[in-house]
Design a protein around this motif. Structure first.
Motif, PDB file in Angstrom:
ATOM      1  N   HIS A 186       0.850  -1.195   0.000  1.00  0.00           N
ATOM      2  CA  HIS A 186       0.000   0.000   0.000  1.00  0.00           C
ATOM      3  C   HIS A 186       0.884   1.243   0.000  1.00  0.00           C
ATOM      4  O   HIS A 186       2.087   1.163   0.246  1.00  0.00           O
ATOM      5  CB  HIS A 186      -0.968   0.008   1.195  1.00  0.00           C
ATOM      6  CG  HIS A 186      -0.314  -0.206   2.527  1.00  0.00           C
ATOM      7  ND1 HIS A 186      -1.012  -0.269   3.704  1.00  0.00           N
ATOM      8  CD2 HIS A 186       0.989  -0.392   2.886  1.00  0.00           C
ATOM      9  CE1 HIS A 186      -0.177  -0.461   4.705  1.00  0.00           C
ATOM     10  NE2 HIS A 186       1.030  -0.542   4.241  1.00  0.00           N
ATOM     11  N   SER A 188       0.647   3.574   2.127  1.00  0.00           N
ATOM     12  CA  SER A 188       0.774   4.100   3.496  1.00  0.00           C
ATOM     13  C   SER A 188       2.242   4.196   3.929  1.00  0.00           C
ATOM     14  O   SER A 188       2.571   4.933   4.854  1.00  0.00           O
ATOM     15  CB  SER A 188      -0.009   3.228   4.480  1.00  0.00           C
ATOM     16  OG  SER A 188      -1.374   3.234   4.129  1.00  0.00           O
ATOM     17  N   GLN A 191       3.359   7.708   4.058  1.00  0.00           N
ATOM     18  CA  GLN A 191       3.031   8.435   5.299  1.00  0.00           C
ATOM     19  C   GLN A 191       4.238   8.433   6.222  1.00  0.00           C
ATOM     20  O   GLN A 191       4.661   9.455   6.746  1.00  0.00           O
ATOM     21  CB  GLN A 191       1.954   7.690   6.091  1.00  0.00           C
ATOM     22  CG  GLN A 191       0.538   7.841   5.683  1.00  0.00           C
ATOM     23  CD  GLN A 191      -0.340   7.147   6.739  1.00  0.00           C
ATOM     24  OE1 GLN A 191      -0.091   7.264   7.936  1.00  0.00           O
ATOM     25  NE2 GLN A 191      -1.343   6.435   6.272  1.00  0.00           N
ATOM     26  N   ARG A 212       0.157  -6.686  -4.672  1.00  0.00           N
ATOM     27  CA  ARG A 212      -0.307  -7.772  -3.800  1.00  0.00           C
ATOM     28  C   ARG A 212      -0.443  -9.042  -4.609  1.00  0.00           C
ATOM     29  O   ARG A 212      -0.815  -8.998  -5.787  1.00  0.00           O
ATOM     30  CB  ARG A 212      -1.669  -7.426  -3.176  1.00  0.00           C
ATOM     31  CG  ARG A 212      -1.533  -6.400  -2.066  1.00  0.00           C
ATOM     32  CD  ARG A 212      -2.861  -6.041  -1.439  1.00  0.00           C
ATOM     33  NE  ARG A 212      -2.764  -4.696  -0.879  1.00  0.00           N
ATOM     34  CZ  ARG A 212      -3.767  -4.036  -0.338  1.00  0.00           C
ATOM     35  NH1 ARG A 212      -4.965  -4.588  -0.272  1.00  0.00           N
ATOM     36  NH2 ARG A 212      -3.576  -2.836   0.131  1.00  0.00           N
ATOM     37  N   GLN A 225      -2.527   3.157  -5.933  1.00  0.00           N
ATOM     38  CA  GLN A 225      -3.256   3.785  -4.833  1.00  0.00           C
ATOM     39  C   GLN A 225      -2.827   5.236  -4.736  1.00  0.00           C
ATOM     40  O   GLN A 225      -1.763   5.613  -5.220  1.00  0.00           O
ATOM     41  CB  GLN A 225      -2.889   3.132  -3.499  1.00  0.00           C
ATOM     42  CG  GLN A 225      -3.578   1.828  -3.216  1.00  0.00           C
ATOM     43  CD  GLN A 225      -3.380   1.383  -1.764  1.00  0.00           C
ATOM     44  OE1 GLN A 225      -2.455   1.827  -1.084  1.00  0.00           O
ATOM     45  NE2 GLN A 225      -4.243   0.498  -1.311  1.00  0.00           N
ATOM     46  N   GLU A 227      -2.367   7.876  -1.478  1.00  0.00           N
ATOM     47  CA  GLU A 227      -2.434   8.042  -0.034  1.00  0.00           C
ATOM     48  C   GLU A 227      -2.621   9.517   0.266  1.00  0.00           C
ATOM     49  O   GLU A 227      -2.062  10.376  -0.425  1.00  0.00           O
ATOM     50  CB  GLU A 227      -1.087   7.578   0.552  1.00  0.00           C
ATOM     51  CG  GLU A 227      -1.085   7.411   2.037  1.00  0.00           C
ATOM     52  CD  GLU A 227      -1.719   6.095   2.448  1.00  0.00           C
ATOM     53  OE1 GLU A 227      -2.053   5.276   1.578  1.00  0.00           O
ATOM     54  OE2 GLU A 227      -1.877   5.892   3.669  1.00  0.00           O
ATOM     55  N   PHE A 266      -8.255  -0.573  10.555  1.00  0.00           N
ATOM     56  CA  PHE A 266      -6.888  -0.640  10.030  1.00  0.00           C
ATOM     57  C   PHE A 266      -5.963  -0.488  11.229  1.00  0.00           C
ATOM     58  O   PHE A 266      -6.265   0.308  12.130  1.00  0.00           O
ATOM     59  CB  PHE A 266      -6.603   0.492   9.025  1.00  0.00           C
ATOM     60  CG  PHE A 266      -7.514   0.474   7.826  1.00  0.00           C
ATOM     61  CD1 PHE A 266      -7.294  -0.414   6.785  1.00  0.00           C
ATOM     62  CD2 PHE A 266      -8.592   1.344   7.752  1.00  0.00           C
ATOM     63  CE1 PHE A 266      -8.148  -0.436   5.681  1.00  0.00           C
ATOM     64  CE2 PHE A 266      -9.438   1.326   6.657  1.00  0.00           C
ATOM     65  CZ  PHE A 266      -9.221   0.438   5.615  1.00  0.00           C
ATOM     66  N   PHE A 268      -3.322   1.086  11.525  1.00  0.00           N
ATOM     67  CA  PHE A 268      -2.631   2.383  11.582  1.00  0.00           C
ATOM     68  C   PHE A 268      -3.569   3.565  11.753  1.00  0.00           C
ATOM     69  O   PHE A 268      -3.122   4.711  11.757  1.00  0.00           O
ATOM     70  CB  PHE A 268      -1.754   2.579  10.337  1.00  0.00           C
ATOM     71  CG  PHE A 268      -2.363   2.012   9.072  1.00  0.00           C
ATOM     72  CD1 PHE A 268      -2.191   0.677   8.749  1.00  0.00           C
ATOM     73  CD2 PHE A 268      -3.117   2.803   8.232  1.00  0.00           C
ATOM     74  CE1 PHE A 268      -2.758   0.139   7.595  1.00  0.00           C
ATOM     75  CE2 PHE A 268      -3.674   2.271   7.084  1.00  0.00           C
ATOM     76  CZ  PHE A 268      -3.505   0.931   6.766  1.00  0.00           C
ATOM     77  N   THR A 269      -4.901   3.316  11.854  1.00  0.00           N
ATOM     78  CA  THR A 269      -5.839   4.421  12.118  1.00  0.00           C
ATOM     79  C   THR A 269      -6.790   4.024  13.245  1.00  0.00           C
ATOM     80  O   THR A 269      -7.130   2.853  13.407  1.00  0.00           O
ATOM     81  CB  THR A 269      -6.661   4.766  10.852  1.00  0.00           C
ATOM     82  OG1 THR A 269      -7.107   3.558  10.242  1.00  0.00           O
ATOM     83  CG2 THR A 269      -5.848   5.582   9.867  1.00  0.00           C
ATOM     84  N   GLY A 299     -10.350   3.569   2.083  1.00  0.00           N
ATOM     85  CA  GLY A 299     -10.215   3.381   3.525  1.00  0.00           C
ATOM     86  C   GLY A 299      -9.576   4.614   4.135  1.00  0.00           C
ATOM     87  O   GLY A 299      -8.764   5.284   3.501  1.00  0.00           O
ATOM     88  N   CYS A 300      -9.973   4.910   5.386  1.00  0.00           N
ATOM     89  CA  CYS A 300      -9.424   6.120   6.006  1.00  0.00           C
ATOM     90  C   CYS A 300      -9.531   6.043   7.529  1.00  0.00           C
ATOM     91  O   CYS A 300     -10.048   5.066   8.076  1.00  0.00           O
ATOM     92  CB  CYS A 300     -10.174   7.353   5.505  1.00  0.00           C
ATOM     93  SG  CYS A 300     -11.926   7.342   5.929  1.00  0.00           S
ATOM     94  N   GLY A 301      -9.076   7.079   8.189  1.00  0.00           N
ATOM     95  CA  GLY A 301      -9.217   7.131   9.639  1.00  0.00           C
ATOM     96  C   GLY A 301      -8.289   8.176  10.229  1.00  0.00           C
ATOM     97  O   GLY A 301      -7.550   8.856   9.506  1.00  0.00           O
ATOM     98  N   ALA A 322      -5.691  10.110   7.675  1.00  0.00           N
ATOM     99  CA  ALA A 322      -5.057   9.509   6.491  1.00  0.00           C
ATOM    100  C   ALA A 322      -6.130   8.794   5.709  1.00  0.00           C
ATOM    101  O   ALA A 322      -7.155   8.384   6.265  1.00  0.00           O
ATOM    102  CB  ALA A 322      -3.959   8.545   6.909  1.00  0.00           C
ATOM    103  N   PHE A 323      -5.897   8.666   4.430  1.00  0.00           N
ATOM    104  CA  PHE A 323      -6.815   7.840   3.623  1.00  0.00           C
ATOM    105  C   PHE A 323      -6.011   7.171   2.517  1.00  0.00           C
ATOM    106  O   PHE A 323      -4.918   7.634   2.144  1.00  0.00           O
ATOM    107  CB  PHE A 323      -7.961   8.671   3.024  1.00  0.00           C
ATOM    108  CG  PHE A 323      -7.511   9.804   2.142  1.00  0.00           C
ATOM    109  CD1 PHE A 323      -7.255   9.602   0.797  1.00  0.00           C
ATOM    110  CD2 PHE A 323      -7.352  11.090   2.668  1.00  0.00           C
ATOM    111  CE1 PHE A 323      -6.841  10.650  -0.022  1.00  0.00           C
ATOM    112  CE2 PHE A 323      -6.939  12.143   1.856  1.00  0.00           C
ATOM    113  CZ  PHE A 323      -6.680  11.924   0.510  1.00  0.00           C
ATOM    114  N   GLY A 324      -6.548   6.082   1.998  1.00  0.00           N
ATOM    115  CA  GLY A 324      -5.890   5.370   0.897  1.00  0.00           C
ATOM    116  C   GLY A 324      -6.957   4.916  -0.086  1.00  0.00           C
ATOM    117  O   GLY A 324      -7.955   4.302   0.306  1.00  0.00           O
TER     118      GLY A 324
HETATM  119  N1  PHE Z   1      -3.518   1.362   3.366  1.00  0.00           N
HETATM  120  C1  PHE Z   1      -4.897   1.003   3.347  1.00  0.00           C
HETATM  121  C2  PHE Z   1      -5.130  -0.089   2.325  1.00  0.00           C
HETATM  122  O1  PHE Z   1      -4.268  -0.291   1.506  1.00  0.00           O
HETATM  123  C3  PHE Z   1      -5.786   2.152   3.079  1.00  0.00           C
HETATM  124  C4  PHE Z   1      -5.751   3.188   4.164  1.00  0.00           C
HETATM  125  C5  PHE Z   1      -4.866   4.229   4.063  1.00  0.00           C
HETATM  126  C6  PHE Z   1      -6.620   3.116   5.236  1.00  0.00           C
HETATM  127  C7  PHE Z   1      -4.822   5.202   5.074  1.00  0.00           C
HETATM  128  C8  PHE Z   1      -6.603   4.078   6.227  1.00  0.00           C
HETATM  129  C9  PHE Z   1      -5.715   5.113   6.131  1.00  0.00           C
HETATM  130  O2  PHE Z   1      -6.144  -0.717   2.255  1.00  0.00           O
END
Ligand code: PHE
Length: 364
Positions: A186, A188, A191, A212, A225, A227, A266, A268-269, A299-301, A322-324
């Motif tokens: 990802h 992330s 970040q 993946r 992706q 980020e 997640f 990390f969030t 996805g985020c948080g 953060a979001f992805g």
């Molecule tokens: N890294 C997560 C994923 O690949 C997405 C994500 C990014 C979620 C940042 C929350 C915050 O699915």
């Protein structure tokens, strides 16, 4: 005939005036540059008729040489001028003929050109950068080949988390114990790199390739992706929701494209959410903006305090979100591209259809 002409004829047993008349006549009749060139060679080069005449001057008695020389020079100048004049005329004629032959018809329509196409992924990344750029986000980048720390540990993945499993992640052969490299799963990872490098406050987006070990109708082993990360002193979930809401309106070009945040997880969030956009599912397509169906797009948080600590940022002072987001996914939705795998088949017909003209696209 003058006296000197008489002397010349007698001395060299030849009549230069006759040579002159003969060649002047030839020059008048010539209509090709090549033939004229033959005359020049006949007359003026080393063994040419005129050069030969001049060479004969020493054979005349001294008292006549001057006059003989003048006479020969007159003949020579006469012929050379005739040659030059004719050359000019013939060259002009040749040029005129070439201009007529080469004339371009400017009224003809232009030939069809193959301009190439901008790939929908490139177009979509540029649109994303334009929208978030307008909200004050900077662009950040990180490497595709990562280590376990940036991809997992710093992001608060506990040891033994299923995502570390061989089945999901492409690992490189381990060179020394504990130094296993991998293809980032990802974005992330960026970040972590950005926070470690720049600290807080920070506001970045990081588009890029991710990998993946997955391959079917809706998954390809490589995908893209983007980020997003925004850390400052008073950032909360309201900012996150508004930021993503604004993005969806602008990106999909639908006024008030409704979104919803659904609780998720997640490492990390905390809290974490998945964002869905409102849509209608028709048998053959998805219509955005209306209806009572929802479709997950990202996805985020709020960034987990452990992640901030891992990057040397004090979570008591700074917080943020953060979001992805999957780039293919939102490109498919926006541009009606039905099959994920086609993005990577390099099919020219597909690119002609779904790609963008380099001259006619706007960044959003
Ligand atoms: N890294 C997560 C994923 O690949 C997405 C994500 C990014 C979620 C940042 C929350 C915050 O699915």
């Amino acid at each position: 005939m003058t006296n000197i002409d008489q002397i010349i004829i007698e001395t060299i047993d030849n009549d230069p005036a006759a040579i002159k008349d003969e060649y002047l006549k030839k020059i008048t009749q010539i209509d090709q540059l090549e033939d004229l060139e033959k005359i020049r060679l006949d007359l003026f080069v080393q063994n040419g008729a005129i050069t030969q005449l001049v060479k004969k001057i020493p054979t005349f008695p001294v008292e006549h040489r001057k006059q003989v020389g003048q006479r020969f020079n007159e003949i020579k100048d006469n012929l050379y001028k005739a040659y030059q004049d004719k050359k000019e005329i013939l060259e002009k004629q040749a040029l005129d003929a070439k201009l007529v032959a080469d004339k371009k018809d400017l009224t003809l329509p232009v030939r069809p050109e193959n301009d190439g196409r901008i790939h929908p992924i490139t177009q979509t990344i540029e649109e994303i950068m334009t929208i978030f750029g307008g909200m004050g986000f900077d662009l950040a980048e990180g490497p595709d080949i990562e280590d376990d720390f940036h991809n997992f540990t710093a992001l608060n993945f506990p040891a033994g988390h299923p995502a570390r499993d061989m089945h999901d992640t492409f690992y490189f052969p381990e060179k020394a114990p504990g130094t296993k490299l991998l293809l980032r799963t990802h974005t992330s990872t960026v970040q972590i790199r950005s926070m470690k490098e720049k600290g807080a406050p920070i506001r970045i987006i990081a588009p890029g390739r991710t990998y993946r070990s997955d391959s079917d109708m809706t998954h390809t082993p490589m995908f893209h992706q983007v980020e997003g990360l925004y850390i400052d002193k008073d950032i909360h979930m309201g900012h996150l929701k508004n930021c993503l809401h604004q993005f969806c309106w602008k990106f999909f070009g639908i006024d008030d494209q409704a979104i919803r945040l659904r609780p998720s997880f997640f490492p990390f969030t905390e809290p974490s959410a998945e964002v869905d956009i409102k849509c209608t599912r028709h048998p053959d397509r998805i219509e955005l903006g209306v209806g009572d169906s929802w479709l997950e797009i990202l996805g985020c948080g709020m960034v987990h305090p452990n992640v901030l600590k891992n990057c040397g940022i004090d979570p008591e002072i700074y917080q943020g979100f953060a979001f992805g987001m999957g780039i293919e996914r939102i490109a498919m939705l926006k541009y009606g591209i039905p099959d994920l795998r086609t993005f990577f088949e390099a099919d020219w017909g597909w690119l002609q259809h779904y790609g963008f003209s380099p001259y006619q696209r706007s960044p959003i």
